[in-house]
Design a protein around this motif. Structure first.
Motif, mmCIF file in Angstrom:
data_model
loop_
_atom_site.group_PDB
_atom_site.id
_atom_site.type_symbol
_atom_site.label_atom_id
_atom_site.label_comp_id
_atom_site.label_asym_id
_atom_site.label_seq_id
_atom_site.Cartn_x
_atom_site.Cartn_y
_atom_site.Cartn_z
ATOM 1 N N ARG A 1 0.764 -1.110 -0.473
ATOM 2 C CA ARG A 1 -0.032 -0.380 0.125
ATOM 3 C C ARG A 1 0.956 1.233 0.191
ATOM 4 O O ARG A 1 0.625 2.276 -0.542
ATOM 5 C CB ARG A 1 -0.941 0.169 1.182
ATOM 6 N N LEU A 2 1.543 1.179 1.325
ATOM 7 C CA LEU A 2 2.713 2.469 0.971
ATOM 8 C C LEU A 2 3.331 2.728 -0.977
ATOM 9 O O LEU A 2 3.810 3.811 -0.985
ATOM 10 C CB LEU A 2 3.827 2.076 1.802
ATOM 11 N N LEU B 1 1.106 4.434 -2.708
ATOM 12 C CA LEU B 1 0.765 5.971 -2.423
ATOM 13 C C LEU B 1 1.621 6.290 -3.400
ATOM 14 O O LEU B 1 1.498 7.921 -3.495
ATOM 15 C CB LEU B 1 0.710 5.712 -0.790
ATOM 16 N N PRO C 1 -2.381 -0.722 6.905
ATOM 17 C CA PRO C 1 -1.669 0.557 6.199
ATOM 18 C C PRO C 1 -2.294 2.494 6.312
ATOM 19 O O PRO C 1 -3.479 1.864 6.918
ATOM 20 C CB PRO C 1 -2.116 -0.604 4.411
ATOM 21 N N HIS C 2 -2.033 3.094 5.413
ATOM 22 C CA HIS C 2 -2.555 3.605 5.076
ATOM 23 C C HIS C 2 -2.598 4.563 4.118
ATOM 24 O O HIS C 2 -2.171 3.969 2.945
ATOM 25 C CB HIS C 2 -1.908 5.072 6.563
ATOM 26 N N ARG C 3 -3.908 5.614 3.965
ATOM 27 C CA ARG C 3 -4.132 6.240 2.208
ATOM 28 C C ARG C 3 -4.199 7.278 2.460
ATOM 29 O O ARG C 3 -4.231 8.251 3.703
ATOM 30 C CB ARG C 3 -4.882 5.504 1.732
#
Length: 204
Positions: free
Chosen positions: A101-102, A105, A149-151
């Motif tokens: 995910r990173l 991103l 994870p982040h967005r």
């Protein structure tokens, strides 16, 4: 009331609606099942009394646990434990998902210096204020650990927050648990929609 009989199949429902070849007894049986099914409380979003009581008991226990374990530090910040539901023993670290995910991103959203700088500023502000912190290596073996994870959400029309970071604790590898799967949801702090509707003044 809470027993669920075998529901009519999609083919049977389509046949009734489209008037295809089914004898009257089969049609009546299918319609009766549909009518009975439509009044079952689980489809209406209403839980049986036993389930409601069990949930209330659990929520009361969670609130007691919260009050017993919550700690306020010198900066008046409250630290609480996750209300794990005993599934955390099977929780994997989710590292590969978080890294993937990173990378996505960086390659798809942080493509210009303005967005990258804004993202960097948010991370540094959260570090400085204690919202996030660097996890010490020694703590990696203390209990379950999970990479979240982040967005990035962009809202260029906003006057205050043009970019914000959103974490995703529901992410997981295939056939694995997420962090959310291992935590009790706890009592809802939202008002009941039924109560809101009952207290509303009728519209004339």
């Amino acid at each position: 009331m809470w027993e669920t009989d075998e529901s009519p199949t999609e083919t049977e429902i389509s046949a009734v609606i489209n008037g295809q070849s089914m004898n009257s007894r089969s049609i009546n049986s299918t319609l009766n099942k549909l009518l009975e099914r439509s009044w079952q409380l689980d489809l209406l979003g209403i839980e049986p009394p036993t389930a409601v009581k069990n949930k209330q008991t659990l929520n009361e226990e969670l609130i007691k646990r919260f009050k017993a374990t919550a700690v306020k530090d010198k900066d008046d910040k409250i630290h609480v434990q996750f209300p794990f539901n005993r599934k955390e023993e099977h929780l994997n670290d989710n590292y590969l998902v978080a890294v993937k995910r990173l990378i996505s991103l960086v390659e798809k959203q942080l493509t210009n210096s303005v967005t990258r700088d804004a993202y960097h500023d948010i991370i540094m502000q959260q570090l400085a204020s204690g919202i996030i912190e660097v996890a010490p290596e020694a703590e990696k073996q203390m209990g379950p650990h999970y990479f979240i994870p982040h967005r990035v959400i962009e809202n260029l029309d906003s006057l205050t927050t043009k970019l914000r970071i959103v974490i995703d604790a529901s992410s997981h590898m295939k056939n694995e648990l997420s962090l959310n799967d291992c935590i009790y949801p706890g009592p809802s702090i939202l008002k009941s929609i039924v109560g809101i509707l009952l207290t509303r003044e009728p519209f004339i």
